[in-house]
Write a protein that holds these residues in place. Structure first.
Motif, PDB file in Angstrom:
ATOM      1  N   GLY A  67       0.807  -1.206   0.000  1.00  0.00           N
ATOM      2  CA  GLY A  67       0.000   0.000   0.000  1.00  0.00           C
ATOM      3  C   GLY A  67       0.846   1.263   0.000  1.00  0.00           C
ATOM      4  O   GLY A  67       1.895   1.321   0.655  1.00  0.00           O
ATOM      5  N   GLU A  99       2.252   5.143   0.455  1.00  0.00           N
ATOM      6  CA  GLU A  99       2.535   6.013   1.599  1.00  0.00           C
ATOM      7  C   GLU A  99       2.691   7.449   1.118  1.00  0.00           C
ATOM      8  O   GLU A  99       3.262   7.688   0.045  1.00  0.00           O
ATOM      9  N   ASP A 100       2.210   8.396   1.923  1.00  0.00           N
ATOM     10  CA  ASP A 100       2.386   9.804   1.587  1.00  0.00           C
ATOM     11  C   ASP A 100       3.812  10.263   1.879  1.00  0.00           C
ATOM     12  O   ASP A 100       4.401  11.028   1.133  1.00  0.00           O
ATOM     13  N   GLU A 101       4.344   9.778   2.949  1.00  0.00           N
ATOM     14  CA  GLU A 101       5.681  10.208   3.374  1.00  0.00           C
ATOM     15  C   GLU A 101       6.736   9.307   2.738  1.00  0.00           C
ATOM     16  O   GLU A 101       6.652   8.080   2.830  1.00  0.00           O
ATOM     17  N   SER A 102       7.761   9.925   2.148  1.00  0.00           N
ATOM     18  CA  SER A 102       8.800   9.111   1.518  1.00  0.00           C
ATOM     19  C   SER A 102       9.563   8.302   2.571  1.00  0.00           C
ATOM     20  O   SER A 102      10.060   7.226   2.289  1.00  0.00           O
ATOM     21  N   PHE A 103       9.626   8.815   3.815  1.00  0.00           N
ATOM     22  CA  PHE A 103      10.295   8.049   4.867  1.00  0.00           C
ATOM     23  C   PHE A 103       9.646   6.678   5.034  1.00  0.00           C
ATOM     24  O   PHE A 103      10.311   5.644   5.092  1.00  0.00           O
ATOM     25  N   TRP A 104       8.325   6.666   5.084  1.00  0.00           N
ATOM     26  CA  TRP A 104       7.632   5.391   5.313  1.00  0.00           C
ATOM     27  C   TRP A 104       7.654   4.513   4.065  1.00  0.00           C
ATOM     28  O   TRP A 104       7.650   3.280   4.173  1.00  0.00           O
ATOM     29  N   ASP A 150      10.220   4.338   2.064  1.00  0.00           N
ATOM     30  CA  ASP A 150      11.549   3.724   2.167  1.00  0.00           C
ATOM     31  C   ASP A 150      11.584   2.643   3.249  1.00  0.00           C
ATOM     32  O   ASP A 150      12.182   1.586   3.072  1.00  0.00           O
TER      33      ASP A 150
END
Lengths: 148, 148, 148, 148, 148, 148, 148, 148
Positions: free
Chosen positions: B51, B53-58, B60
């Motif tokens: 699924g 994710e909006d945040e690139s951290f999540w 990654d």
């Protein structure tokens, strides 16, 4: 219960001092350890103690192994390994320490700027927390040690 | 006795293929493993399967963990971990793999240009051999596996 | 159930062949392993594959580590480690292998002349059996593997 | 953080005293341990405590095992194992200790004359440092313990 | 998935054969192992292979260690260790095997008459099942291996 | 390289069959294992094989231990442990399996509805992936096993 | 360096007191531990604390497990495990403790009359010393702890 | 010898205080540890220290990992892990802790109402004692620590 915290990685800013100060102010029962952070001493320890080398490879090799006597013990005894990545240098030793700590089941906290998120994703994935500022490390330690 | 060899690190040159070819030509009983070397697939696997994710951290984070399912098994089952460092990128995952392998007592062989000797000294210090060219890896495997 | 037996130590007599022959004649399900027993190849493997060294210390160092890739795997996978001490040379590598095997909980069998009993007492003390002749090794393996 | 250092090997010169003196002068937080260095007491401990033996093999066997109670604990608790090889005797117990320590992942420092480099290459290959003089051991400990 | 089952303990009745027969009839994928059950061969193996002893203590010692080469491997590779206690003899080796297996985290099944419940309570407390008849061992293996 | 995947948890829907089908269609080299999923057989196995109990506590105890012979082996040999939580029942055994797998360093994948996110946060925090549908498990296995 | 010594086995003579006295007189840095040696308290602890049982099997089971909380910790922390076998009772718990200690790599010393040599041969084979009288235990501890 | 006891599970009644009081009154040498029992602080620690999250999944994830730094250390250092299950909530983290502790070989004591026996049978099967009231925990600790 005392906590052993090893501070791995970048040696050109005062992040270790900031954490040490925060821990002291909070009165936490923490024993900090770190690699030798004097860059020149760290590079030269092998040849200075055990004899000069003509080849820079072997000079580095001797020094890295002497330093490993210290870092291996520190990581093996640590409850928490904080791994700091800065903007400069390749810092492969910091990532190596993180991998070593991960295999031993230590709790890892990474400390780096969000701009490094993508190249550090494998290291962050093995961490219990990803922090950006030294004071967050202190806050985490306060929380896990002192909170009732 | 079959040997398991994990090929960690740089994914932009054909060093893995060179080693695979050499092993095949020598008829060595070696099972090679590697991370997913398709850069895009590797970056996207987490969000594509589990699924968006909006945040690139999540993004990654999810991807790095899915990839870790593969790499942890490969390293844990390896007899030899070859870690390749190239000229580009920060390659912290390669150094992380080396640290992980070192803590498990695996035999590490590093593969890199001599120009990287100084920043890689801690990783080289944990290695059984430091090679510069893929054919040296093949020579080592030939020697340790086939020689009588 | 296959048995892995590592034959460590002296390389100047044919004791390994005698054991191999006895195992074959008895039809035992045993996989034998050994260090590289070609003295010259063993001494030169490091510099030959990874590049010459001016200092004999580093030549030895490179070679010993390449050889260790083979011997560590063999000992780690062994059920039984046979350690042979002959009359000549210092054979510290054989005693090192015995100590390594002991710490891993392997069953050790030493093989040496009674004249060496006193200097080998610490190694013998860690052994499950102390033999004088290769055929005794074969008899032990026959007994522990085939007897009902 | 206290360091446990085990001093294994040769018992006929005063190298242990030299190291102990250096550590004391430097004020290092080190606990030293060693095997029983009284040669006669070490040889006789088994039969003296547990009963005479007719066969010298069993006399040696009993003694070596009683001594092992001490040395195993010392090595298992050590952070650093210093292994000293002298000119005389076969010293297989020293090499055995080194192998045992290596398998446990201890930091090993060897201490021997350069003339022994070739026969000790496998032991040196497992070491973090190869020293020639006791004062170098002290320097290494000073460096890894005290340096900031 | 094959199951390794080690049958430890009493050697004077045919309980091992009963279990083997039941496993064969049920078509279970089980590899059985056992100590040498020929009492005389087991007692004499040490001196017969490695040389006579005047003292019965050392005769027993040599034999017990040769037998341990077999039993240690069998227990270490076992998924299930069945420990049978009969009415006669002291059978300390069976209880020793049970303790050894318990420390390694093996699943233990004890097999004994209810009249032995009190003296065996510590061994039973470490077991996953306490059976009275060999066919119950077969039933347990059928259940854990074949049931869907 | 074969992958061992243990499917822990909920037994009232066909999620195991969906995963098995997907693995077969993809031609993955995976060996699936599972607890006994017949609820009644699982509850009764202890008393049925080993004898009736008056107290329901001991009936449960006997059964749970017999079942543990199967599940411990399956988790210990697993590369990946999938833990499924459904809407009904308390499913403490699933969470227990997850904790057990986490301590052994296994790669965990949880499978549950997002509505369970908050109470499962500690379990999810130990997982390499958090999935909602069985086909995502198949996709992850395809990716980590087959991708080049 | 303090030594932890666990005194396992027979509870009907004063051998533990003799050893304790000898240690005190010698001024050794030893921490002794032991199972609960009050026979009745040991048998009843389970039902007394956790509730009565109708079946003696479960009474024994509950008690043996509560006692195991104590003995497991004591053995796990021990440097030396002394196992005493007397003339009476079956003492399977003592042999079980010995096996448990052996698998953990503890130094075992057995203490028994020579008349028990044959049935105890497997336990003695795993021991570092076989003693007949409590004062020999004290002598061994003096030797391994105090001797220089 | 100090005992480390970790009190896992339910946070809405005063069972931890009851145990602490009992231990104090009995004068036991016990160090108690526990998770953060302030529900709100525990839920919010991740985002409060490390930054807000839009998705509740990631809020939970961050918090659960920070809490795991504390709980993993506590369980790893524990001799005894008490796991309390109450009537309310799903308490999967308690069962997860029990599984984690079981795999590490810790002595587990469960504490719950008999009405939960059936769903907790797998957890109880891994326990050394199953208690219903906090004072029973104190009684067990008194018995295993103080009794002679």
């Amino acid at each position: 219960m005392t906590w052993n915290v090893y501070l791995s990685g970048e040696i050109h800013t005062d992040w270790r001092e900031q954490i040490a100060r925060g821990i002291e102010e909070a009165g936490l029962s923490v024993t900090l350890s770190a690699p030798v952070t004097n860059h020149e001493a760290s590079d030269d320890c092998g040849v200075k103690i055990l004899g000069e080398e003509d080849e820079s490879f072997w000079k580095d090799h001797k020094g890295a192994k002497v330093n490993a006597i210290r870092t291996r013990k520190a990581i093996q005894e640590a409850d928490v390994v904080v791994v700091r990545f800065g903007e400069k240098y390749r810092q492969w030793n910091a990532a190596f320490d993180a991998g070593y700590a991960a295999a031993l089941g230590k709790s890892i906290i990474t400390l780096h700027d969000p701009s490094l998120t993508h190249p550090l994703k494998e290291v962050d994935a093995a961490a219990m927390a990803v922090a950006e500022r030294p004071e967050q490390i202190v806050e985490i330690l306060k929380y896990v040690i002192q909170h009732a």
